[in-house]
Design a protein around this motif. Structure first.
Motif: not given
Lengths: 302, 450
Positions: B209-214, B261-262, B326-331
């Motif tokens: 999920l995280i991978y897809m969303f990133l 969406q999540l 965190g991951g989303y904002i970073l990427y």
């Protein structure tokens, strides 16, 4: 709003965009910002609109340094302008109006007025991508003036407009000026500069090289050329005045007239000069040929 | 100074109140995306797809096609053939029972000798691949008999007491149904039942999920930045909004679309699972005595539900949200930074490649970490900020020390603060630059522009 910039310098990585640029824009006038491409006009505009900051120098608004909230009192129509293609015209105009600080109700009321005035009410629910370039420009213009700012900056405002709509925009600008708004007009269209601008500044190679009232500048660049239009097609061949005070640059028949361009050599008054012609020919027209802004532009830049 | 004939004077005070435009930007970014048909379709259909992926195989396996398949049993010894009991699906028939050999025979089971002496003396021949359940029926039936035969032989040999044999038989009868329960001990010494397989599944679900969303939402931010640049609206925008606010508004707005969406997926999937498991558990539960549940492909749903509930969902979800943000904002910052520097889709490729490689690496590190959630790869990859959002989600369901999670979060959030400041500086300059694609060196110089 009275605007001044003082010794503005802006350096980019490998070129100097502006060097000690100082301009003065009096309130309630149209100010032409001229210069060849890449001279630094857009950089100066971006500094005035606080999109970028100068390396040194300052922007003064009504005599005090400009502040963040002054941007709400500026309407800027950039040269590179577009709209969100997928949005509806009305929605888009509302969005931009609200970004410029209007409440929902105010934005809607003002939009209705402007859409009426430009006769584009029927576009309200159409998508931006369906609009022609000229149509999109009208929407752009509206969103520049919608918040009734005291300073308006138009960068090449006439591009994309047909003559009818260019005239409409011109008249809007003059109307805004008469309301007391201060307008900065950056354009390569020199005719509109002569027509609209009270003052100009010419920027070349990141420096302000010429500044002042359009009238004064043209006077300063006068080159003692006068035009006569004389009646009579028979004397095209036997036209002959030779006088130490001037020489003839050109003569050309024009229908039943003949057009003369002469350059005054010596210090004689215009009436004395005219008298030489009036005595001998039927003079239909006489005027001093002032250089066009186009001539001045080219002469100064090259 | 001004002559507001168009506007009432009351407009001016309002102007000052509206200094914060971020909300407007968030609103536009959010609403234009959420109203898109593609978003609505994807949000509504994906849960069906996900549930379908789980339930369709289950459902198919529980369908009986109604055909009874004839299995011809050719037993040279005559010992084994009577043992085969026909089921709903398979009818075992000996040669004698078959009226016409060569009729509708699905498979031929041939036993050519005493299996207790020669275990290889049996074969199953069929035109099509013999189904697993048929194989397991045969295997179990024959195994039981052979075991009996060997025990009988042992009993006959008189070397062993009959008592011992009886005991062995009873042990065998009671079955050796061992199910390994794995337990987990938390810091306070409480022991909880856990399931490694489930932990792996849950970890993978969140990781993917995280991978897809990133990827999806990072690319969306990139597209949004590029679109504003390409459509030349960006200068119109920055004349009334600070570039940094535009960027923040965009990242938050698109992030909210992702969270929406999540959430919708979460709700839809749980509703669908709830409804479907009700359906499935009623008709699909009739005893299938001949085969153990696992072999049939059926699940011990109650058992699984119990184990599922044993996970600390609150913890998992809280960490998921923290790592997701965190991951989303970073990427998203990185994607926005690069998109702002170029003016066409093609030019983004060069900058995107390294970012993609890192994200892909993180996914693979995550997948490998499933089998060894405490190994060095898993450990380091879950601390390094660029991979941690993806890899850490694999490890959390397995239970890892608090300090690792906190350190990972601190590193992640520290990095995104740093990166987003850099990204904002690059963005601010990049969005107004057209023409030549800048080099990385030039972009570094942009950082120093005022």
């Amino acid at each position: 709003m009275e605007l001044k910039t003082k010794n503005i310098t802006k350096q980019y990585a490998n070129h100097l965009a502006l060097s000690n640029a100082s301009i003065e824009v009096p309130q309630g006038t149209v100010f032409g910002l001229l210069g060849p491409n890449g001279a630094g006009k857009t950089t100066l505009i971006r500094i005035i609109t606080r999109i970028t900051a100068p390396d040194s120098g300052e922007v003064l608004i009504n005599g005090r340094p400009s502040r963040e909230e002054d941007t709400y009192n500026i309407g800027y129509l950039p040269e590179e302008r577009g709209l969100y293609r997928k949005m509806k015209v009305g929605e888009q105009a509302m969005y931009l109006a609200r970004l410029r600080g209007l409440s929902k109700a105010d934005a809607h009321r003002e939009l209705m007025k402007w859409f009426e005035r430009f006769d584009i009410m029927s576009w309200y629910n159409r998508k931006v991508e369906e609009l022609s370039k000229g149509m999109a420009q009208k929407v752009q213009f509206i969103s520049t003036v919608i918040h009734n700012p005291d300073l308006l900056i138009f960068d090449e405002p006439f591009s994309g407009f047909d003559p009818v709509n260019a005239e409409l925009i011109k008249n809007e600008m003059l109307r805004l000026k008469n309301e007391g708004k201060t307008i900065i007009l950056s354009t390569h269209n020199m005719e509109s500069v002569e027509e609209l601008c009270d003052n100009i500044a010419l920027i070349n190679k990141s420096q302000v090289v010429l500044q002042g009232k359009v009238f004064d500048i043209r006077q300063q660049h006068r080159s003692d050329i006068y035009r006569f239009r004389l009646r009579g097609n028979d004397f095209a061949k036997d036209f002959e005045i030779t006088h130490p005070t001037f020489f003839v640059l050109s003569q050309a028949p024009y229908h039943e007239f003949i057009d003369l361009r002469i350059k005054k050599q010596d210090d004689i008054s215009n009436s004395e000069l005219a008298k030489l012609f009036f005595d001998r020919y039927d003079v239909v027209g006489f005027e001093e040929e002032l250089p066009t802004m186009n001539d001045i532009f080219i002469k100064t830049v090259s | 100074m001004s002559f507001p004939h168009l506007l009432p004077c009351t407009l001016y005070p309002k102007k000052r109140q509206m200094m914060n435009n971020i909300n407007l930007i968030i609103g536009r970014e959010y609403s234009t995306r959420v109203r898109k048909k593609s978003f609505i379709l994807m949000t509504l259909l994906t849960p069906f797809l996900m549930v379908g992926l789980v339930f369709v195989p289950l459902w198919l396996s529980s369908i009986k096609d109604g055909n009874i398949r004839n299995i011809a049993v050719i037993d040279q010894t005559g010992v084994y053939a009577p043992l085969f009991e026909s089921t709903d699906l398979y009818k075992f028939q000996t040669k004698e029972q078959m009226p016409l050999l060569g009729g509708d025979i699905f498979a031929i089971l041939e036993i050519s000798g005493d299996l207790s002496e020669n275990p290889q003396a049996v074969s199953l021949t069929s035109e099509r691949q013999a189904p697993q359940d048929l194989q397991s029926i045969i295997r179990r039936t024959l195994n039981e008999k052979v075991t009996q035969q060997r025990l009988d032989a042992l009993a006959d040999s008189k070397d062993v007491s009959t008592e011992a044999i009886t005991q062995v038989r009873s042990i065998l009868d009671s079955g050796s149904n061992i199910s390994l329960r794995t337990l987990r001990q938390d810091g306070e010494g409480n022991v909880q039942e856990s399931s490694t397989v489930l932990a792996a599944v849950i970890g993978m679900v969140f990781t993917i999920l995280i991978y897809m969303f990133l990827l999806m939402y990072g690319a969306m931010v990139m597209q949004a930045v590029l679109e504003e640049k390409k459509s030349r609206i960006v200068e119109v925008m920055v004349s009334s909004v600070k570039p940094v606010k535009l960027l923040i508004g965009k990242i938050i707005g698109i992030g909210l679309v992702g969270i929406t969406q999540l959430l919708l997926w979460g709700i839809l999937v749980s509703v669908l699972f709830g409804v479907l498991s009700l359906f499935i558990s009623m008709p699909a539960q009739p005893e299938i005595p001949m085969a153990s549940p696992v072999e049939i492909g059926g699940f011990d749903i109650e058992g699984i539900m119990a184990s599922v509930m044993n996970f600390n969902w609150l913890e998992i979800i809280v960490y998921f949200i923290l790592f997701f943000i965190g991951g989303y904002i970073l990427y998203a910052s990185i994607f926005a930074m690069f998109a702002s520097a170029v003016d066409s889709d093609e030019d983004t490729q060069q900058f995107m490649m390294p970012v993609m490689i890192i994200i892909m690496f993180a996914l693979y590190a995550g997948i490998y970490s499933v089998s060894n959630p405490d190994g060095p790869l898993a450990f380091w990859a879950s601390l390094i900020p660029f991979t941690s959002p993806i890899v850490m989600m694999v490890r959390i369901p397995f239970g890892i020390p608090l300090w690792e999670k906190l350190l990972s979060l601190v590193l992640l959030y520290g990095t995104f603060l740093l990166i987003s400041v850099v990204a904002a500086k690059i963005y601010r300059v990049g969005i107004l630059m057209y023409g030549k694609k800048p080099t990385l060196k030039e972009m570094v110089k942009w950082l120093r522009y005022k």
